[in-house]
Design a protein around this motif. Structure first.
Motif, PDB file in Angstrom:
ATOM      1  N   VAL A   4       0.766  -1.447   0.032  1.00 40.45           N
ATOM      2  CA  VAL A   4      -0.062  -0.145  -0.037  1.00 40.45           C
ATOM      3  C   VAL A   4       0.922   1.235   0.032  1.00 40.45           C
ATOM      4  O   VAL A   4       0.530   2.239  -0.869  1.00 40.45           O
ATOM      5  CB  VAL A   4      -1.009  -0.088   1.395  1.00 40.45           C
ATOM      6  N   ARG A   5       1.731   1.513   0.982  1.00 39.14           N
ATOM      7  CA  ARG A   5       2.405   2.585   1.180  1.00 39.14           C
ATOM      8  C   ARG A   5       3.962   2.757   0.492  1.00 39.14           C
ATOM      9  O   ARG A   5       4.481   3.645   0.302  1.00 39.14           O
ATOM     10  CB  ARG A   5       2.503   2.906   2.632  1.00 39.14           C
ATOM     11  N   PHE A   6       4.573   1.695   0.424  1.00 39.78           N
ATOM     12  CA  PHE A   6       5.967   1.524  -0.001  1.00 39.78           C
ATOM     13  C   PHE A   6       6.257   0.072  -0.566  1.00 39.78           C
ATOM     14  O   PHE A   6       5.495  -0.714  -0.275  1.00 39.78           O
ATOM     15  CB  PHE A   6       6.942   1.784   0.849  1.00 39.78           C
ATOM     16  N   GLY A   7       7.101   0.138  -1.497  1.00 38.65           N
ATOM     17  CA  GLY A   7       7.711  -1.626  -1.951  1.00 38.65           C
ATOM     18  C   GLY A   7       6.930  -1.545  -2.943  1.00 38.65           C
ATOM     19  O   GLY A   7       6.081  -0.978  -3.638  1.00 38.65           O
TER      20      GLY A   7
ATOM     21  N   ARG B 186       4.167  -3.716  -5.384  1.00 34.35           N
ATOM     22  CA  ARG B 186       2.803  -4.221  -5.335  1.00 34.35           C
ATOM     23  C   ARG B 186       2.597  -5.114  -6.563  1.00 34.35           C
ATOM     24  O   ARG B 186       3.034  -4.876  -7.726  1.00 34.35           O
ATOM     25  CB  ARG B 186       1.672  -2.859  -5.464  1.00 34.35           C
TER      26      ARG B 186
ATOM     27  N   LEU C 100      -8.531  -5.521  -2.750  1.00 33.76           N
ATOM     28  CA  LEU C 100      -7.607  -5.475  -1.842  1.00 33.76           C
ATOM     29  C   LEU C 100      -6.971  -6.561  -0.985  1.00 33.76           C
ATOM     30  O   LEU C 100      -5.645  -6.705  -1.043  1.00 33.76           O
ATOM     31  CB  LEU C 100      -8.115  -4.426  -0.538  1.00 33.76           C
TER      32      LEU C 100
ATOM     33  N   ARG D 135      -2.359 -10.446  -0.581  1.00 37.48           N
ATOM     34  CA  ARG D 135      -1.975 -11.849  -0.539  1.00 37.48           C
ATOM     35  C   ARG D 135      -0.824 -11.980  -1.760  1.00 37.48           C
ATOM     36  O   ARG D 135       0.209 -12.375  -1.509  1.00 37.48           O
ATOM     37  CB  ARG D 135      -2.981 -12.802  -1.075  1.00 37.48           C
TER      38      ARG D 135
ATOM     39  N   ARG E 154       2.568 -10.174  -0.913  1.00 36.32           N
ATOM     40  CA  ARG E 154       3.343 -10.735   0.064  1.00 36.32           C
ATOM     41  C   ARG E 154       4.074 -12.135  -0.539  1.00 36.32           C
ATOM     42  O   ARG E 154       5.310 -12.242  -0.229  1.00 36.32           O
ATOM     43  CB  ARG E 154       2.694 -10.902   1.299  1.00 36.32           C
ATOM     44  N   SER E 155       2.851 -12.886  -1.258  1.00 30.83           N
ATOM     45  CA  SER E 155       3.418 -14.123  -1.526  1.00 30.83           C
ATOM     46  C   SER E 155       4.577 -14.126  -2.730  1.00 30.83           C
ATOM     47  O   SER E 155       5.582 -14.924  -2.595  1.00 30.83           O
ATOM     48  CB  SER E 155       2.418 -15.016  -2.169  1.00 30.83           C
TER      49      SER E 155
ATOM     50  N   THR F 284       3.210 -16.716  13.370  1.00 31.26           N
ATOM     51  CA  THR F 284       1.818 -16.577  13.343  1.00 31.26           C
ATOM     52  C   THR F 284       1.104 -17.676  14.383  1.00 31.26           C
ATOM     53  O   THR F 284       0.317 -17.493  14.911  1.00 31.26           O
ATOM     54  CB  THR F 284       1.045 -16.421  11.812  1.00 31.26           C
TER      55      THR F 284
ATOM     56  N   ALA G 263      -1.974 -14.463   7.832  1.00 32.42           N
ATOM     57  CA  ALA G 263      -0.708 -13.816   7.593  1.00 32.42           C
ATOM     58  C   ALA G 263      -0.845 -13.251   6.117  1.00 32.42           C
ATOM     59  O   ALA G 263       0.094 -12.715   5.705  1.00 32.42           O
ATOM     60  CB  ALA G 263       0.582 -14.716   7.588  1.00 32.42           C
ATOM     61  N   HIS G 264      -2.012 -13.345   5.402  1.00 33.28           N
ATOM     62  CA  HIS G 264      -2.171 -12.906   4.079  1.00 33.28           C
ATOM     63  C   HIS G 264      -1.002 -13.413   3.418  1.00 33.28           C
ATOM     64  O   HIS G 264      -0.337 -12.694   2.531  1.00 33.28           O
ATOM     65  CB  HIS G 264      -2.021 -11.386   4.145  1.00 33.28           C
ATOM     66  N   LEU G 265      -0.923 -14.822   3.276  1.00 35.09           N
ATOM     67  CA  LEU G 265       0.163 -15.654   2.332  1.00 35.09           C
ATOM     68  C   LEU G 265      -0.688 -16.400   1.489  1.00 35.09           C
ATOM     69  O   LEU G 265      -1.698 -17.041   2.104  1.00 35.09           O
ATOM     70  CB  LEU G 265       1.279 -16.061   3.144  1.00 35.09           C
ATOM     71  N   GLU G 266      -0.326 -16.945   0.493  1.00 37.97           N
ATOM     72  CA  GLU G 266      -0.952 -17.919  -0.413  1.00 37.97           C
ATOM     73  C   GLU G 266       0.202 -18.772  -1.081  1.00 37.97           C
ATOM     74  O   GLU G 266       1.237 -18.311  -1.325  1.00 37.97           O
ATOM     75  CB  GLU G 266      -1.791 -17.612  -1.592  1.00 37.97           C
TER      76      GLU G 266
ATOM     77  N   ASN H 212       7.313   6.753  -2.162  1.00 38.35           N
ATOM     78  CA  ASN H 212       7.463   5.204  -2.303  1.00 38.35           C
ATOM     79  C   ASN H 212       6.067   4.679  -2.742  1.00 38.35           C
ATOM     80  O   ASN H 212       6.003   3.377  -2.727  1.00 38.35           O
ATOM     81  CB  ASN H 212       8.021   5.017  -1.230  1.00 38.35           C
ATOM     82  N   ALA H 213       4.944   5.193  -2.713  1.00 37.12           N
ATOM     83  CA  ALA H 213       3.859   4.615  -2.940  1.00 37.12           C
ATOM     84  C   ALA H 213       3.572   4.059  -4.361  1.00 37.12           C
ATOM     85  O   ALA H 213       4.033   4.672  -5.370  1.00 37.12           O
ATOM     86  CB  ALA H 213       2.544   5.500  -2.796  1.00 37.12           C
ATOM     87  N   PRO H 214       3.363   2.619  -4.491  1.00 32.98           N
ATOM     88  CA  PRO H 214       3.191   1.782  -5.643  1.00 32.98           C
ATOM     89  C   PRO H 214       2.110   2.810  -6.795  1.00 32.98           C
ATOM     90  O   PRO H 214       2.474   2.752  -7.573  1.00 32.98           O
ATOM     91  CB  PRO H 214       2.598   0.674  -5.078  1.00 32.98           C
ATOM     92  N   GLU H 215       0.819   3.210  -5.829  1.00 37.30           N
ATOM     93  CA  GLU H 215       0.074   4.276  -6.671  1.00 37.30           C
ATOM     94  C   GLU H 215      -0.624   5.283  -5.792  1.00 37.30           C
ATOM     95  O   GLU H 215      -0.770   4.965  -4.692  1.00 37.30           O
ATOM     96  CB  GLU H 215      -0.985   3.317  -7.197  1.00 37.30           C
TER      97      GLU H 215
ATOM     98  N   PHE I 180      -2.855   7.656  -0.792  1.00 39.55           N
ATOM     99  CA  PHE I 180      -2.306   5.986  -1.294  1.00 39.55           C
ATOM    100  C   PHE I 180      -3.507   5.692  -2.052  1.00 39.55           C
ATOM    101  O   PHE I 180      -4.869   5.875  -1.527  1.00 39.55           O
ATOM    102  CB  PHE I 180      -1.737   5.243  -0.258  1.00 39.55           C
ATOM    103  N   LEU I 181      -3.179   5.145  -2.902  1.00 35.08           N
ATOM    104  CA  LEU I 181      -4.336   4.446  -4.083  1.00 35.08           C
ATOM    105  C   LEU I 181      -4.324   3.055  -3.930  1.00 35.08           C
ATOM    106  O   LEU I 181      -3.180   2.440  -3.949  1.00 35.08           O
ATOM    107  CB  LEU I 181      -4.414   4.979  -5.371  1.00 35.08           C
ATOM    108  N   THR I 182      -5.325   2.381  -3.416  1.00 34.96           N
ATOM    109  CA  THR I 182      -5.400   0.838  -3.208  1.00 34.96           C
ATOM    110  C   THR I 182      -6.588   0.326  -4.317  1.00 34.96           C
ATOM    111  O   THR I 182      -7.550   1.135  -4.635  1.00 34.96           O
ATOM    112  CB  THR I 182      -5.812   0.362  -1.987  1.00 34.96           C
ATOM    113  N   PRO I 183      -6.408  -0.982  -4.700  1.00 36.97           N
ATOM    114  CA  PRO I 183      -7.515  -1.616  -5.363  1.00 36.97           C
ATOM    115  C   PRO I 183      -8.799  -1.497  -4.512  1.00 36.97           C
ATOM    116  O   PRO I 183      -8.880  -1.282  -3.063  1.00 36.97           O
ATOM    117  CB  PRO I 183      -7.382  -3.012  -5.401  1.00 36.97           C
ATOM    118  N   ARG I 184      -9.924  -1.771  -5.002  1.00 38.92           N
ATOM    119  CA  ARG I 184     -11.255  -1.305  -4.186  1.00 38.92           C
ATOM    120  C   ARG I 184     -11.171  -2.465  -2.877  1.00 38.92           C
ATOM    121  O   ARG I 184     -10.832  -3.532  -2.973  1.00 38.92           O
ATOM    122  CB  ARG I 184     -12.378  -1.572  -4.981  1.00 38.92           C
ATOM    123  N   VAL I 185     -11.792  -2.065  -2.095  1.00 41.08           N
ATOM    124  CA  VAL I 185     -12.071  -2.511  -0.501  1.00 41.08           C
ATOM    125  C   VAL I 185     -12.934  -3.506  -0.390  1.00 41.08           C
ATOM    126  O   VAL I 185     -12.849  -4.674   0.075  1.00 41.08           O
ATOM    127  CB  VAL I 185     -11.877  -1.514   0.462  1.00 41.08           C
TER     128      VAL I 185
END
Lengths: 486, 95
Positions: A327-330, A332, A339, A344, A347-348, A363, B15-18, B79-82, B88-93
């Motif tokens: 979202v804020r850096f790094g 995407r 979202l 996912r 990070r993956s 975790t 942990a938001h991993l796949e 450093n924002a990707p978008e 900060f812009l994100t995909p729809r929530v």
């Protein structure tokens, strides 16, 4: 002699006497980097132009009579420490494009002291590893033998110092990440007391264990770097408001009043490489001749330190690394249209295997139903490990042990077996759990010609004694004078 | 096995991993081995021992609440990707 071979204190003297300039010195080190980087792979970012600008500024200061111990000294910084305007990746693909908008406190302090930053050096991704093979970009090689690892996670820092690709470097140590690579590369490394050096701007791995420290060619240089980076910082609420002594002041004092403790559990542990055992025995004999007295001590909870660490550190890491969400850096992942999916996929795709392994482990250890059994239990064992040290230090000033059970291993040798890799940190992890300072100092070579390090540990905030014992030992031996053939 | 594939999937989700199938197999085996090793902690009697979360005994680092210079908005967004309109812009929530 080539200028890049100088120590910090030797270069300082020549700069002060105006026999060399900071620009000449920096050019020499940059030339050295260009010549050997292909064989060592220590750097992730080389900031040649910026370094030369800083060198010109340093020469002006020196010309004006303002020459402090680090003015005009070219250093390397581990890529986990933020440097304003200079890419900081933590050796992770997820931060491949991150340019910090601010300086870590240590970066600011070093630059104010007139030091020059040559660039950012390689490491295990997010400082998770013992070999620098977990870098998301490339493995670093041991300058003493390119088939071997330099240790880790500060492997780029230690290799760069050993190969004369900088005059000194900063590393970070969460479970041995300064001391173990210093040992494997034949240089000096110090993990300061927790809270002695500000962690502001150090990208967090395990916040209750992380500490920034110097990696240098000798003990004198190590003290000089500590003088510049130690001290309280209101931006780090875990930094300790306590006066910083001049760490150079006691180096030359004798060791007649020093009692060295030999922890039974460290010296009797099975699996100690015979070359390491011989080098440590030799170090004991050298120290005995210097007048120290020895006493046997016991740290009975040592066998549980690695287990406690591999609960606590991943638990803290799983929380700290939640911030990498694209979202804020790094980096995407741009293919996602919700979202959650973006989190996912980012990070993956961005984290390497070891980082994911530790996030899963941490975790799990913190998840409902397991918290008490893992994190709670490990935190109680941590208390017992701290009490062991407290008791041992009632009988001695310094504890002596090997840094690692073996010299450096071959690249690829341990990558399929994370647990074996973790166990190589058995002698260094306890100091992080207890928050005490520990130093690695060269004490010999293996039959294959790989360096071996001696570990000295002291009471909280007693770095002074480590410097004194380390300096006396160094002066009585010649291991630090040996250089790898590159 | 100390940790099942289902548990690895559950934790990965937290942990938001796949992971793909091969990764699930590998991680459940490796993390399982580490957890078996960690079980050694149960040999230690910790009855009545206080946990330590922090090696240096500091409490409440207070300071005066004084306004100080902060990052300029555009510097913070650099450093924002978008980004869009200074945010900060994100995909729809909400899907």
């Amino acid at each position: 002699m080539n200028l890049y071979e100088l120590t910090i204190h030797e270069a300082h003297r020549l700069l002060q006497e105006k026999r060399i300039s900071a620009v000449e010195l920096t050019r020499s080190v940059l030339g050295r980097i260009e010549a050997v980087e292909g064989r060592v792979d220590a750097y992730l970012t080389i900031a040649a132009e910026k370094a030369l600008e800083q060198a010109m500024a340093a020469d002006k200061l020196i010309g004006a009579g303002d020459s402090r111990p680090l003015t005009g000294i070219p250093l390397a910084v581990k890529d986990v420490i933020c440097t304003r305007g200079l890419r900081t990746t933590c050796a992770s693909k997820i931060l491949a494009n991150f340019v910090p908008p601010y300086d870590a406190t240590v970066s600011e302090k070093l630059q104010k002291a007139g030091a020059i930053f040559l660039g950012k050096v390689n490491m295990d991704e997010f400082a998770m590893g013992s070999s620098t093979e977990n870098s998301g970009f490339k493995p670093t090689r041991n300058p003493w033998n390119p088939d071997y690892v330099p240790g880790g996670s500060s492997g780029g820092s230690a290799a760069a110092v050993a190969a004369d690709m900088c005059l000194g470097a900063l590393g970070s140590d969460t479970g041995g990440s300064i001391r173990q690579p210093a040992s494997h590369c034949g240089v000096v490394g110090l993990k300061p007391t927790y809270g002695r050096v500000s962690r502001y701007g150090l990208v967090a791995y395990a916040s209750s264990l992380d500490q920034i420290g110097p990696i240098t060619k000798d003990v004198t240089d190590c003290a000089l770097l500590m003088n510049a980076i130690a001290g309280h910082d209101s931006k780090d609420s875990t930094s300790v408001p306590r006066e910083v002594p001049d760490y150079s002041r006691n180096l030359k004092n004798g060791l007649d009043d020093i009692i060295v403790g030999l922890p039974r559990e460290y010296h009797d542990s099975g699996g100690l490489d015979p070359d390491v055992a011989r080098a440590v025995d030799n170090a004991k004999a050298v120290l005995k001749d210097l007048g120290v007295r020895f006493t046997d001590v016991s740290l009975p909870h040592t066998p549980y330190a690695v287990a406690a660490y591999y609960v606590i550190a991943p638990a803290e890491a799983s929380s700290n690394l939640a911030r990498y969400d694209g979202v804020r850096f790094g980096v995407r992942d741009k293919s996602s249209d919700s979202l959650q999916e973006m989190f996912r996929r980012t990070r993956s795709g961005g984290f390497g295997a070891e980082v994911k392994r530790r996030i899963i482990l941490g975790t799990y250890a913190l998840s409902a139903g397991y918290y008490d059994a893992y994190y709670g239990k490990a935190s109680q064992v941590r208390t017992l490990i701290m009490e062991d040290f407290k008791k041992a230090f009632e009988a001695c000033h310094v504890l002596l042990s090997p840094v690692a059970p073996t010299p450096a291993f071959k690249i690829g040798e341990n990558t399929d077996d994370p647990l074996t890799m973790y166990l190589s940190d058995i002698f260094t992890i306890p100091a992080n759990l207890a928050g005490i300072p520990g130093m690695s100092i060269p004490c010999g070579f293996s039959s294959k010609g790989l360096p071996i390090g001696l570990q000295l540990m002291a009471r909280h905030f007693d770095e002074d004694t480590l410097f004194k014992v380390g300096y006396n030992f160094e002066q009585a031996s010649d291991f630090h004078d040996k250089k790898p053939m590159l | 096995m100390k940790i099942s594939k289902e548990e690895v999937l559950h934790v990965a989700n937290l942990a938001h991993l796949e992971f793909d199938e091969a990764e699930i197999d590998r991680f459940s085996e490796q993390v399982g081995k580490i957890l078996e090793y960690v079980d050694a902690l149960n040999q230690v009697d910790t009855t009545g021992i206080k946990p330590t979360s922090h090696a240096i005994f500091l409490t409440n680092a207070f300071r005066e609440d004084v306004p100080k210079a902060h990052l300029d908005r555009q510097v913070g967004l650099a450093n924002a990707p978008e980004q869009e309109d200074g945010c900060f812009l994100t995909p729809r929530v909400i899907g």
